[in-house]
Scaffold this active site. Structure first.
Site, PDB file in Angstrom:
ATOM      1  N   ASP A  56     -13.617   0.471  54.320  1.00 22.64           N
ATOM      2  CA  ASP A  56     -14.316   1.528  55.036  1.00 22.64           C
ATOM      3  C   ASP A  56     -14.096   1.386  56.543  1.00 22.64           C
ATOM      4  OD1 ASP A  56     -16.495   3.696  54.763  1.00 22.64           O
ATOM      5  OD2 ASP A  56     -17.382   2.315  56.229  1.00 22.64           O
ATOM      6  N   GLU A  82      -9.172   2.965  55.181  1.00 19.55           N
ATOM      7  CA  GLU A  82      -9.642   4.288  55.578  1.00 19.55           C
ATOM      8  C   GLU A  82      -9.334   4.420  57.072  1.00 19.55           C
ATOM      9  OE1 GLU A  82     -13.600   7.073  55.814  1.00 19.55           O
ATOM     10  OE2 GLU A  82     -13.855   4.907  55.948  1.00 19.55           O
TER      11      GLU A  82
END
Length: 173
Positions: free
Chosen positions: A123, A170
């Protein structure tokens, strides 16, 4: 984002000590038995403790990293306010810090070697490629610089090659 080495107990049927870990490993084994790989979504850009929401630095207290080593783990301003450079949480981890980098590598190693996951989706991965100590604490433009040759990113790359796992970043900003 508080327990980098533990499955979430809320998802486990077996609530006894060690139960969530046993269940997680059994789940991974069952998936592998039918040819499925398991990728873990990991959040290493911030933690769920403490924060500076709405300008109130006392919104929540610290429970882990900030409880004993705030300056070693978190990106902070000159006035010791936690920085929100990209996370939206106000408690961004400082990857200029060797101890913060070691936490991520130890966690990835644990989930790979002990829990036997096949890969990770990271993330807000760009936060892991920042070196806040290479800029002034109030220099927001340079605080957000991304270093493709960041020591943490290179170590993650090497870990992935060594263990033959996949790592998906990401790309946030």
């Amino acid at each position: 984002t508080l327990g980098f080495f533990a499955p979430n107990r809320l998802y486990a049927h077996d609530q006894s000590p060690g139960g969530p870990t046993r269940e997680f490993k059994e789940m991974i084994s069952a998936f592998h038995d039918v040819g499925l790989e398991v990728y873990l979504d990991v959040v290493y850009n911030h933690t769920a403790e403490g924060g500076n929401w709405g300008g109130d630095v006392n919104t929540v207290g610290f429970t882990t990293l900030g409880g004993f080593a705030t300056a070693a783990y978190y990106q902070m301003t000159d006035s010791k306010i936690l920085v929100d450079g990209a996370t939206g949480t106000g408690n961004q981890i400082n990857y200029s810090s060797e101890v913060a980098r070691r936490l991520v590598l130890d966690s990835l190693t644990y989930w790979t070697e002990t829990m036997l996951v096949d890969g990770f989706r990271v993330d807000l991965a760009t936060v892991l490629g920042r070196l806040p100590d290479h800029a002034g604490r109030e220099d927001w433009g340079n605080q957000r610089r991304f270093f493709g040759d960041h020591p943490l990113l290179l170590a993650i790359r090497d870990l992935a090659a060594e263990h033959d796992i996949e790592v998906i970043a990401e790309a946030w900003d």
